[in-house]
Design a protein around this motif. Structure first.
Motif, PDB file in Angstrom:
ATOM      1  N   VAL A  37       2.991   6.094  -2.853  1.00 25.79           N
ATOM      2  CA  VAL A  37       4.250   6.969  -3.511  1.00 25.79           C
ATOM      3  C   VAL A  37       4.361   6.706  -4.816  1.00 25.79           C
ATOM      4  CG1 VAL A  37       6.631   6.753  -3.366  1.00 25.79           C
ATOM      5  CG2 VAL A  37       5.644   6.516  -1.050  1.00 25.79           C
ATOM      6  N   ALA A  38       4.056   5.660  -5.466  1.00 20.68           N
ATOM      7  CA  ALA A  38       3.966   5.841  -7.024  1.00 20.68           C
ATOM      8  C   ALA A  38       2.799   6.530  -7.553  1.00 20.68           C
ATOM      9  CB  ALA A  38       3.665   4.250  -7.522  1.00 20.68           C
ATOM     10  N   ARG A  39       1.612   6.281  -6.849  1.00 13.29           N
ATOM     11  CA  ARG A  39       0.429   7.320  -7.334  1.00 13.29           C
ATOM     12  C   ARG A  39       0.938   8.771  -7.249  1.00 13.29           C
ATOM     13  NH1 ARG A  39      -2.678   5.674  -3.815  1.00 13.29           N
ATOM     14  NH2 ARG A  39      -3.718   3.885  -4.918  1.00 13.29           N
TER      15      ARG A  39
ATOM     16  N   GLN B 182       5.448   7.616 -17.396  1.00 15.31           N
ATOM     17  CA  GLN B 182       6.671   7.309 -18.174  1.00 15.31           C
ATOM     18  C   GLN B 182       8.025   8.004 -17.381  1.00 15.31           C
ATOM     19  OE1 GLN B 182       6.617   4.680 -20.581  1.00 15.31           O
ATOM     20  NE2 GLN B 182       4.635   4.618 -19.894  1.00 15.31           N
ATOM     21  N   ASN B 183       7.813   8.969 -17.021  1.00  9.43           N
ATOM     22  CA  ASN B 183       8.892   9.678 -16.410  1.00  9.43           C
ATOM     23  C   ASN B 183       9.218   9.390 -14.889  1.00  9.43           C
ATOM     24  OD1 ASN B 183       9.309  11.398 -18.668  1.00  9.43           O
ATOM     25  ND2 ASN B 183       7.830  12.866 -18.021  1.00  9.43           N
ATOM     26  N   THR B 184       8.596   8.392 -14.343  1.00  8.74           N
ATOM     27  CA  THR B 184       8.566   7.707 -13.186  1.00  8.74           C
ATOM     28  C   THR B 184       9.466   6.539 -13.033  1.00  8.74           C
ATOM     29  OG1 THR B 184       6.874   9.038 -12.175  1.00  8.74           O
ATOM     30  CG2 THR B 184       7.511   7.233 -10.673  1.00  8.74           C
TER      31      THR B 184
ATOM     32  N   ASP C  75       3.118  -3.489 -14.075  1.00  9.35           N
ATOM     33  CA  ASP C  75       2.214  -4.110 -12.957  1.00  9.35           C
ATOM     34  C   ASP C  75       1.730  -3.155 -11.823  1.00  9.35           C
ATOM     35  OD1 ASP C  75       1.217  -6.506 -11.536  1.00  9.35           O
ATOM     36  OD2 ASP C  75       3.061  -6.856 -10.505  1.00  9.35           O
ATOM     37  N   LEU C  76       2.674  -2.352 -11.374  1.00  8.67           N
ATOM     38  CA  LEU C  76       2.176  -1.219 -10.267  1.00  8.67           C
ATOM     39  C   LEU C  76       1.246  -0.248 -10.796  1.00  8.67           C
ATOM     40  CD1 LEU C  76       2.896   0.087  -7.715  1.00  8.67           C
ATOM     41  CD2 LEU C  76       4.675   1.122  -8.760  1.00  8.67           C
ATOM     42  N   VAL C  77       1.291   0.235 -11.997  1.00  7.74           N
ATOM     43  CA  VAL C  77       0.205   0.935 -12.750  1.00  7.74           C
ATOM     44  C   VAL C  77      -1.009   0.177 -12.612  1.00  7.74           C
ATOM     45  CG1 VAL C  77      -0.423   2.362 -14.496  1.00  7.74           C
ATOM     46  CG2 VAL C  77       1.775   2.377 -14.024  1.00  7.74           C
ATOM     47  N   ARG C  78      -1.086  -0.962 -13.004  1.00  9.72           N
ATOM     48  CA  ARG C  78      -2.522  -1.711 -13.187  1.00  9.72           C
ATOM     49  C   ARG C  78      -2.918  -1.964 -11.739  1.00  9.72           C
ATOM     50  NH1 ARG C  78      -0.132  -3.700 -17.108  1.00  9.72           N
ATOM     51  NH2 ARG C  78       0.837  -5.686 -16.990  1.00  9.72           N
TER      52      ARG C  78
ATOM     53  N   ALA D 147       0.628  -1.294  -0.089  1.00  8.73           N
ATOM     54  CA  ALA D 147      -0.065   0.016   0.000  1.00  8.73           C
ATOM     55  C   ALA D 147       0.855   1.120   0.116  1.00  8.73           C
ATOM     56  CB  ALA D 147      -1.042   0.016   1.327  1.00  8.73           C
ATOM     57  N   ARG D 148       2.112   1.182   0.676  1.00  9.03           N
ATOM     58  CA  ARG D 148       2.706   2.344   0.729  1.00  9.03           C
ATOM     59  C   ARG D 148       3.551   2.655  -0.632  1.00  9.03           C
ATOM     60  NH1 ARG D 148       7.076   0.980   4.287  1.00  9.03           N
ATOM     61  NH2 ARG D 148       8.165   2.723   3.639  1.00  9.03           N
ATOM     62  N   ILE D 149       3.838   1.479  -1.205  1.00 11.61           N
ATOM     63  CA  ILE D 149       4.343   1.682  -2.422  1.00 11.61           C
ATOM     64  C   ILE D 149       3.531   2.238  -3.589  1.00 11.61           C
ATOM     65  CG2 ILE D 149       5.199   0.323  -4.585  1.00 11.61           C
ATOM     66  CD1 ILE D 149       6.378  -1.822  -2.595  1.00 11.61           C
ATOM     67  N   GLN D 150       2.351   1.712  -3.535  1.00  8.73           N
ATOM     68  CA  GLN D 150       1.159   2.268  -4.390  1.00  8.73           C
ATOM     69  C   GLN D 150       0.789   3.551  -4.047  1.00  8.73           C
ATOM     70  OE1 GLN D 150      -1.654  -0.882  -3.240  1.00  8.73           O
ATOM     71  NE2 GLN D 150      -1.604  -1.467  -5.360  1.00  8.73           N
TER      72      GLN D 150
END
Length: 172
Positions: free
Chosen positions: A12-14, A23-25, A50-53, A7-10
């Motif tokens: 921060v990624a978001r 594309q720039n991340t 996979d993370l974006v999905r 959830a933390r990864i998602q």
């Protein structure tokens, strides 16, 4: 339910995807901001795609449930509930608009048009004039635009005006 790390990864990624585009991340930027190693990130997500999905999927599921479980009813209540739904996912909408290639994940372009057609039928019925269809497209698209354009404002400031404007355009 995702693990705390996942959830933390998602989250921060978001945040990074909204700020600078998908594309720039890089996964390196995400892992550095989290203070974890790239292999630790790969443990949870095989790739950036996979993370974006994983970030987009909850919005897809919520919209599919909304259009699938709901039948025709009070148009204003439907507009009200639909606005709250898109507001909950405004960060994903911002990601998609900022970088249109995000729409290729989960075949979103086609799905969004299908959802819109279903919503229009719920709002106005299956037999529409061309004018009604155009008005409904403007109403629903305008509400989505408001969720993106005014994402920084509180819901209670944006929702009443956006829903009322959509209702006026639809004549309901």
């Amino acid at each position: 339910m995702p693990s705390d790390t996942k959830a933390r990864i998602q989250a921060v990624a978001r945040e990074l995807f909204v700020e600078q585009g998908v594309q720039n991340t890089s996964l390196r930027q995400i892992s550095e901001r989290l203070g974890i190693t790239k292999p630790a990130l790969y443990y949870h997500f095989a790739s950036r795609d996979d993370l974006v999905r994983s970030i987009v999927q909850p919005m897809v599921e919520d919209i599919e449930r909304f259009v699938g479980d709901r039948g025709p009813g009070d148009p204003r209540a439907l507009l009200d509930d639909y606005f709250e739904l898109i507001w909950r996912h405004r960060d994903v909408l911002v990601m998609m608009i900022r970088e249109l290639s995000t729409m290729s994940y989960l075949d979103l372009g086609t799905r969004m048009f299908d959802w819109r057609r279903q919503l229009i039928a719920m709002l106005l019925g299956p037999e529409l004039t061309q004018e009604q269809h155009i008005r409904a497209t403007v109403a629903l698209g305008g509400m989505s635009d408001c969720a993106v354009e005014y994402a920084h404002l509180p819901l209670e400031v944006v929702k009443p005006t956006a829903v009322e404007a959509a209702a006026v355009v639809l004549g309901v």
